[in-house]
Design a protein around this motif. Structure first.
Motif, PDB file in Angstrom:
ATOM      1  N   LEU A  72       0.863  -1.177   0.000  1.00 20.12           N
ATOM      2  CA  LEU A  72       0.000   0.000   0.000  1.00 20.12           C
ATOM      3  C   LEU A  72       0.896   1.222   0.000  1.00 20.12           C
ATOM      4  O   LEU A  72       1.493   1.565   1.020  1.00 20.12           O
ATOM      5  CB  LEU A  72      -0.901   0.003   1.245  1.00 20.12           C
ATOM      6  N   LEU A 133      -6.776   0.038   0.645  1.00 19.04           N
ATOM      7  CA  LEU A 133      -6.431  -0.741   1.828  1.00 19.04           C
ATOM      8  C   LEU A 133      -7.298  -1.997   1.916  1.00 19.04           C
ATOM      9  O   LEU A 133      -6.799  -3.095   2.203  1.00 19.04           O
ATOM     10  CB  LEU A 133      -6.601   0.118   3.077  1.00 19.04           C
ATOM     11  N   LEU A 146       3.005  -1.396   4.258  1.00 15.74           N
ATOM     12  CA  LEU A 146       2.022  -0.317   4.324  1.00 15.74           C
ATOM     13  C   LEU A 146       2.724   1.021   4.542  1.00 15.74           C
ATOM     14  O   LEU A 146       3.496   1.171   5.490  1.00 15.74           O
ATOM     15  CB  LEU A 146       1.030  -0.560   5.471  1.00 15.74           C
ATOM     16  N   PRO A 149      -0.733   3.819   6.525  1.00 20.24           N
ATOM     17  CA  PRO A 149      -2.056   3.207   6.357  1.00 20.24           C
ATOM     18  C   PRO A 149      -3.163   3.893   7.150  1.00 20.24           C
ATOM     19  O   PRO A 149      -4.342   3.708   6.844  1.00 20.24           O
ATOM     20  CB  PRO A 149      -1.844   1.779   6.859  1.00 20.24           C
ATOM     21  N   VAL A 174       5.559  -1.434   8.239  1.00 19.09           N
ATOM     22  CA  VAL A 174       4.654  -0.289   8.180  1.00 19.09           C
ATOM     23  C   VAL A 174       5.405   1.005   8.470  1.00 19.09           C
ATOM     24  O   VAL A 174       6.189   1.089   9.420  1.00 19.09           O
ATOM     25  CB  VAL A 174       3.469  -0.470   9.161  1.00 19.09           C
TER      26      VAL A 174
END
Length: 604
Positions: A72, A133, A146, A149, A174
């Motif tokens: 993402l 997402l 991510l 996010p 992340v």
């Protein structure tokens, strides 16, 4: 254990600036890693090297065979001509995706309010982000990566996402500035800085502790020890007792580092100064109705905000949080009732939109035209020093405003606002586009800022760090105080979601439906209700009546003391005496409010 991805002496530069310099690291099966660092220091570049989007200038990147990676990034790959159903659910009919529990949960949490049959073209930025997402989470991956996010997610959705990611078997990397999220999800933290990547065990709280210890070992001087990291660590340990959701980590090792650090914020001293600047009347919302389209946001709402109040506002997306700030700032007018400002109020409002600027103007010259010297509780600070604190160093001090990145423009807008020296500050999602280091600077500045502060944010850590009370828009037309903070808000929302849906009154596309029973939406979660006519019910009613009377008396006493504080603003001995009288009253009020909630639960 074999790593899914390995980086061996990887280097990557853009122009003459090295973002990664001989970095070696790996990601193991099931590992959950958070990445922190200043904007522009190479976090996204590291992600793109990990995924193979960017090739390193030197070094080696190896991945296990047939590795399934879900990424993402900050843009999206949605096809505008597709419907949301095609883009996210691969065209599945409602009965198909709703029959799968895991799919149903993701759709209900992330796509509520979005018509699945509408085209992707025309979705807002936040809606596109949620669709991207959801599409990623519905696929199976060995490694999920991510990049920010939590952008465009409210507190409730962020909490759900953290729980969902913890339950995944895949490895996770992340990048986020949401420190609560880092603590909830990650068990390793990478800090990207100066071309290097330092690895720390644990989430954000453990990272702060370990970094402070490394700095202590590297430099024992007092000047080096008195830095933002230590102050942040002191707050993590000494924060308000009511904040039970603070990250849990081993505290003993921190004692030597922070034993001489004062509390991060002197609440009584700041309230005293705020009363001197503002008097006793600040913002009064009186019997206000407010609608947006067919949505009733406020219904005969009354809310009084006093000098030195530090308030956080939470609610689902579309609940009206930004509208409430616009109402307080007189940007919009109520349908009924009024919003009154005190005579001495100098209000500043940070909106979610980035202000238009003269693209040819320069950073330092623009700031100096507002104020060359800023007075804070810690002394006078020059415009150049303030800019450096907010990340404008070197050639960025003289950069043209038109050349600033989105994050830099957000920082510039915030700093410009603070230098205007308001005594009432409204902040709408101030953490957007700010890295953690800049957030630490902002929090440190607000610690010494004597005024009334009202913050709308989905960032739980920031809310708990800079505010003293949390209020919520729960769909009942009122602004409700939550003694239990964000945790209490989540309990109330969970309760309202478990109740039957209303027959009519849908919030429409992109807006939440009103809570099931608007009369009870603002009430705390209850365990059991006392039987009508029972001794338990009678005792609860007596307790509520007793507490109501005592709270009314306390309110009168606090108002009288605040009036005296305003009257004796130059008599410091008298001010100290008045502050000493105010503190136990506020503590008693906090205890009584909790007792009132417990009694009220039995009567619902």
């Amino acid at each position: 254990m074999v790593n899914l991805v390995n980086l061996e002496k990887v280097s990557k530069s853009y122009g003459i600036r090295p973002l990664l310099s001989e970095v070696s690291l790996g990601i193991a099966v099931g590992e959950r890693i958070g990445i922190v660092g200043r904007n522009g220091d190479g976090k996204t570049t590291l992600l793109e090297v990990l995924t193979g989007i960017e090739e390193p200038d030197s070094g080696r990147v190896s991945r296990t065979r047939d590795l399934r990676v879900g990424y993402l990034h900050q843009g999206d790959e949605l096809v505008d001509s597709h419907s949301v159903r095609e883009a996210v659910l691969r065209g599945k009919a409602d009965h198909e995706w709703a029959g799968e529990q895991s799919t149903r949960e993701i759709v209900e949490e992330l796509l509520t309010g979005i018509d699945l049959d509408r085209p992707v073209l025309g979705l807002s930025g936040g809606e596109r982000r949620r669709c991207s997402l959801a599409a990623l989470l519905l696929d199976e991956h060995d490694l999920v990566i991510l990049d920010e996010p939590t952008n465009h997610l409210d507190v409730e959705a962020v909490t759900w996402l953290a729980s969902h990611l913890v339950g995944l078997s895949s490895a996770l990397v992340v990048v986020t500035h949401d420190r609560w999220f880092l603590d909830a999800v990650c068990h390793r933290t990478w800090e990207v800085h100066d071309g290097l990547v330092d690895s720390y065990d644990g989430g954000y709280a453990a990272f702060v502790l370990a970094k402070a210890e490394r700095q202590r070992q590297a430099a024992a001087s007092e000047v080096r020890r008195q830095n933002l990291v230590r102050k942040e660590l002191a707050w993590l340990r000494r924060g308000a007792p009511a904040r039970t959701s603070k990250p849990k980590f081993r505290i003993d090792a921190a004692n030597a580092l922070i034993e001489d650090v004062p509390p991060p914020r002197d609440r009584m001293e700041l309230q005293k100064f705020a009363t001197q600047r503002l008097g006793k009347d600040v913002l009064d919302v009186e019997d206000v109705d407010l609608s947006r389209g067919e949505r009733q946001l406020l219904d005969h709402a009354t809310w009084r905000i006093g000098p030195g109040d530090r308030i956080g506002i939470v609610g689902v997306n579309g609940a009206g949080k930004s509208s409430v700030l616009n109402l307080l700032a007189h940007r919009i007018e109520p349908d009924h009732g009024r919003v009154k400002h005190g005579r001495t109020v100098a209000l500043a409002h940070l909106t979610q939109q980035i202000d238009e600027v003269d693209p040819q103007a320069r950073v330092l010259a623009t700031i100096e035209s507002i104020s060359r010297i800023t007075r804070t509780a810690d002394g006078d600070i020059s415009a150049t020093s303030m800019l450096e604190r907010f990340g404008f160093t070197g050639d960025r001090l003289t950069a043209r405003l038109g050349d600033l990145s989105g994050g830099e423009r957000r920082r510039f807008q915030l700093l410009k606002l603070l230098l205007e020296e308001p005594n009432v500050l409204l902040l709408d999602e101030p953490t957007n586009d700010l890295d953690i280091e800049t957030l630490n600077v902002l929090e440190d500045f607000l610690d010494a800022w004597p005024g009334t502060l009202i913050v709308v944010s989905h960032d739980r850590y920031f809310l708990e760090r800079v505010t003293d009370s949390v209020w919520a828009l729960l769909g009942d037309g009122q602004i409700s105080m939550l003694p239990g903070g964000v945790d209490e808000y989540l309990v109330r929302r969970e309760r309202s979601r478990s109740e039957p849906e209303p027959v009519s009154g849908s919030g429409g596309p992109g807006l939440p439906a009103p809570d099931a029973d608007s009369r009870d939406a603002g009430a705390p979660a209850q365990a059991t209700r006392a039987k009508p006519g029972s001794a338990e019910e009678r005792a609860a009613k007596k307790a509520v009546n007793r507490i109501d009377k005592r709270l009314a008396k306390i309110a009168e006493q606090v108002e009288a003391i605040n009036a005296e504080i305003a009257l004796h603003a130059q008599d410091y001995e008298r001010l100290a005496e008045l502050s000493a009288r105010l503190e136990p009253l506020q503590a008693e009020r906090d205890e009584l409010e909790l007792e009132w909630l417990e009694a009220a639960e039995l009567l619902e």
